[in-house]
Design a protein around this motif. Structure first.
Motif, short mmCIF file in Angstrom:
data_model
loop_
_atom_site.label_atom_id
_atom_site.label_comp_id
_atom_site.label_asym_id
_atom_site.label_seq_id
_atom_site.Cartn_x
_atom_site.Cartn_y
_atom_site.Cartn_z
N GLU A 115 0.60 -1.40 0.31
CA GLU A 115 0.13 0.01 -0.01
C GLU A 115 0.88 1.41 0.00
N ASP A 117 4.01 3.55 -2.26
CA ASP A 117 3.91 2.94 -3.21
C ASP A 117 5.54 3.76 -3.24
N GLN A 119 7.97 4.12 -5.16
CA GLN A 119 8.74 4.04 -6.19
C GLN A 119 8.17 5.78 -6.69
N ALA A 120 6.81 5.99 -6.38
CA ALA A 120 5.98 7.33 -6.89
C ALA A 120 7.09 8.36 -6.19
#
Length: 225
Positions: A115, A117, A119-120
């Motif tokens: 849940e 992120d 990478q973002a």
């Protein structure tokens, strides 16, 4: 030294700062990719390459010192050299954070907290560094303020991600009786929280670059304090 030679040294310093930033961004991207894929070769390349970045940082720092000592720049040139000197330090510290991320990638389990992120968050942090160095290169003061606002958004997203990890950890731990499983979860959570913290710090260093650029161009210390 002739005026032309002096200007060439200033231009070389600017080019050196930009080149170092490109290498640092490359290492950040490698580290972020290795977090997603678990590719150890990419992670080790980042860890092993930290010394190269440190050496280049020291060379450019030496160039700044030489310009201070030998050329005694004044006014806008003095601010440019001083800003470049400080920006180099921020870039070197971003490289250290990339090394941290690569080391986490060598140790972490995969998909323990899907849940969050990461990478973002990482893409945003990298974009902030790129935008900050572009503002430095173009002497773009409006971009400096935009980067400061961007950092507020990244800080908020990092805080939300950290909260999600803690909530997940509490929910999982209360349902587990196996001490080894709980310990593994704690270790993974600790690494992920450190990852989020380090990505937030990348954004902070990007703001520092923008702050020094604003000071360099307009003698405005609004973003420094």
């Amino acid at each position: 030294m002739s005026r032309e030679s002096y200007q060439q040294e200033l231009s070389a310093l600017r080019e050196g700062v930009v080149a170092l930033s490109e290498t640092v961004v490359d290492r950040l991207e490698l580290a972020l990719s290795s977090l997603a894929t678990g590719e150890t070769a990419a992670a080790r390349r980042v860890v092993d390459g930290d010394g190269e970045i440190n050496d280049r940082y020291l060379e450019l720092e030496g160039d700044c010192i030489d310009l201070f000592a030998l050329q005694q720049p004044v006014a806008s040139d003095l601010r440019f050299v001083a800003a470049s000197f400080k920006i180099l330090t921020d870039l070197e510290r971003v490289a250290d954070l990339a090394t941290n991320l690569a080391e986490y990638a060598l140790e972490a389990s995969r998909e323990v907290f899907p849940e969050v992120d990461v990478q973002a968050l990482g893409v945003s942090a990298i974009e902030m560094v790129e935008l900050a160095v572009e503002a430095y290169t173009e002497a773009d003061t409006a971009a400096c303020f935009a980067i400061d606002e961007y950092d507020d958004s990244l800080d908020q997203r990092c805080a939300e991600a950290s909260d999600a990890v803690v909530r997940h950890l509490i929910e999982r731990e209360t349902a587990m009786a196996d001490d080894d499983t709980v310990q593994r979860l704690l270790d993974d959570a600790s690494r992920l929280l450190l990852t989020i913290r380090d990505l937030e710090r990348v954004g902070d260093h990007a703001v520092n670059v923008a702050a020094r650029t604003l000071y360099m161009v307009e003698n405005d210390d609004a973003l420094i304090y």
